[in-house]
Design a protein around this motif. Structure first.
Motif: not given
Length: 230
Positions: A32-34, A74-82, A123-125
């Motif tokens: 997931l990114t934003g 300002g970017r982030f990445e979140l990994d919920a797992g496989p 998600i974007g900005k």
């Protein structure tokens, strides 16, 4: 018919390689990114903010699944797992900017105004409100900085409640941090110890004695505040 020794060696090595290598590694899912940006001014990136991915439990934010820090853009990445296929809340931890939960392109103050997202959402900005008011107190005639002036931020809902305070430095600068107000913080300027007036920041950036004649100060940077001699 006997096989050449060289062919037997090659076949044995190939078989051994297949056993050691095992099955191909699983490809990581898209995270997931934003991108978190300042809601004021030209919307510069919010750098160094902590962002969390949280499960949904009973319609409320649950356990934290992953955490990231926004980079220089300002970017982030979140990994919920496989294999993740649930919905998640995205939480911004309070810091220089106000915290809350992401929804409709903003950091909402509570989860009630937030949205949930799939594990691979882009998600974007996302606009975040500053948690500070920053400015500079200057002499209204000479335009020179005035140091040692106490500036307090007070809520419009309760003028007796001080949200935060700071004292101007040699350059007349102040920054009041950890604010939760948006457009309802009023600045009270106490210039008496330095021979200046006491009052509230007005709409023209001057100072007026009564709160009723003052203007709420926007969060973020308010520029100069012009102070008259007492």
């Amino acid at each position: 018919m006997r096989r050449p020794l060289s062919l037997l060696v090659v076949a044995s090595l190939a078989l051994l390689g297949a056993v050691v290598a095992g099955p191909p590694a699983a490809v990581a899912a898209d995270p997931l990114t934003g991108r978190l940006v300042d809601s004021t001014g030209t919307h510069p990136p919010v750098v160094g903010a902590t962002v969390r991915l949280r499960k949904v439990k009973g319609g409320e934010p649950g356990a934290v699944v992953d955490t990231d820090t926004t980079n220089g853009k300002g970017r982030f990445e979140l990994d919920a797992g496989p294999g993740a296929d649930d919905e998640y809340y995205v939480q911004v931890v309070p810091g220089t900017f106000q915290g809350g939960f992401v929804g409709d392109g903003y950091v909402q103050p509570t989860a009630a105004g937030a949205m949930t997202y799939g594990p691979h959402a882009a998600i974007g900005k996302i606009l975040a409100n500053p948690a500070y008011i920053q400015g500079r107190v200057v002499n209204s005639v000479t335009k020179r900085p005035v140091r040692g002036v106490r500036v307090t931020a007070r809520s419009a809902n309760d003028l007796g409640q001080v949200e935060g305070a700071d004292t101007t430095d040699r350059q007349g600068r102040f920054q009041i941090n950890r604010l939760e107000c948006e457009d309802d913080c009023y600045l009270r300027v106490n210039g008496a110890p330095r021979g200046y007036e006491v009052g509230y920041r007005a709409c023209d950036a001057g100072v007026v004695p009564a709160w009723g004649d003052a203007c709420a100060s926007p969060i973020g940077r308010v520029g100069r505040v012009f102070l008259d001699k007492g």
